[in-house]
Design an enzyme around this catalytic site. Structure first.
Site, PDB file in Angstrom:
ATOM      1  CG  ASN A  47       4.263  -4.172   2.790  1.00 56.44           C
ATOM      2  OD1 ASN A  47       3.931  -3.038   3.103  1.00 56.44           O
ATOM      3  ND2 ASN A  47       3.401  -5.111   2.444  1.00 56.44           N
ATOM      4  CG  HIS A  58      -2.079  -0.857   1.184  1.00 58.05           C
ATOM      5  ND1 HIS A  58      -1.987  -2.219   1.364  1.00 58.05           N
ATOM      6  CD2 HIS A  58      -3.393  -0.582   0.983  1.00 58.05           C
ATOM      7  CE1 HIS A  58      -3.211  -2.748   1.281  1.00 58.05           C
ATOM      8  NE2 HIS A  58      -4.069  -1.771   1.041  1.00 58.05           N
TER       9      HIS A  58
END
Length: 300
Positions: free
Chosen positions: A176, A145
């Site tokens: 991440n 994201h």
């Protein structure tokens, strides 16, 4: 260059615009159009969202003078508005060029749950220029994201919108889930200390010197759509204080495993290093119209 006007997305905190050349100057200022400082949600949209002009494809062209509420775009770049964020999509790389969002106690609080969300394509992007879930399958990288899902718990729809693949970039799974996640958490913690928190996030494709002594930009691509895997990621955090001063904190992390115990301060970089790479200038020329406000460069 074409112009797109966003009537509901009111620029009030700051602006980011694009630079054609290099040698950008660090400037940061607050340009108020909403005098009462209201940051509440209205009709599912943020009332105070910066609007970001994008560079022209013609390197010789001049930058269109900034106007409140205006976005300038080139022929190949689309600026898209979602429930909780604004993004500029890069069709060549099949990922966003940048995403900007506003964080507040209201946006990060709520009953929304990511288990009800699925990564999905956006039909507004031409099929030639989209990434797909199949591109990521078996790649060994995460669908990372840019606008974090946890930043938008206030609305299930808002959180669900962060799962469009337009808001995703191929990210090392260790990065991440660890160091980058720590940076996202830190950004959310800043709402306790500042009146407004804006976060601009995006991929970088940085050159490095090869054995022949020359500089090259090299990056992996995924799947049949050749989704570009960034070499690095940036996050610029714009912090507005009640008296109107603005702090600017800019971070860059390599797209590789990063020890989560390394202090986030180690990833702070001069804003110029981010502006040069993707061709962005943060808040240029605003100082001319807001002489009562000053630019502040954040320290570690």
């Amino acid at each position: 260059m074409q112009s797109v006007f966003c009537s509901r997305w009111v620029l009030s905190g700051l602006s980011v615009t694009a630079g054609i050349g290099i040698g950008a100057t660090l400037t940061a200022a607050c340009d108020r159009f909403n005098k009462n400082g209201d940051t509440s949600h209205s009709g599912g949209l943020l009332d105070r969202v910066p609007v970001i002009p994008i560079p022209s494809v013609d390197a010789a062209s001049e930058i269109t003078p900034y106007q409140p509420g205006q976005v300038t775009v080139n022929r190949s770049t689309a600026v898209m508005k979602y429930e909780s964020y604004v993004t500029s999509y890069d069709p060549r790389n099949r990922t966003a060029a940048w995403v900007i969002e506003q964080l507040s106690a209201e946006t990060i609080t709520g009953a929304s749950d990511r288990k009800f969300c699925d990564f999905k394509e956006d039909d507004s992007v031409h099929v030639y220029h989209r990434s797909t879930n199949v591109d990521y399958k078996g790649s060994g990288v995460d669908r990372g994201h840019l606008a974090a899902a946890a930043n938008h718990k206030w609305s299930q729809k808002g959180m669900d919108d962060t799962f469009y693949l337009n808001n995703v970039s191929p990210q090392n799974l260790h990065l991440n889930q660890n160091a980058w996640n720590n940076l996202e958490k830190y950004c959310r913690s800043l709402i306790k200390h500042y009146q407004n928190v804006f976060v601009c996030t995006g991929p970088l494709y940085l050159p490095r010197q090869e054995p022949d002594g020359k500089m090259y930009v090299k990056y992996q691509v995924l799947g049949k759509n050749h989704v570009a895997v960034p070499t690095h990621f940036f996050k610029v955090v714009i912090l507005e204080k009640p008296r109107g001063d603005v702090e600017l904190r800019s971070y860059v992390m390599p797209n590789m495993p990063v020890d989560e115990k390394i202090p986030l301060e180690r990833f702070l970089v001069p804003i110029e290093s981010i502006e040069r790479a993707p061709g962005l200038l943060f808040v240029p020329n605003i100082m001319k119209r807001t002489s009562s406000l000053k630019a502040i460069t954040a320290g570690p």
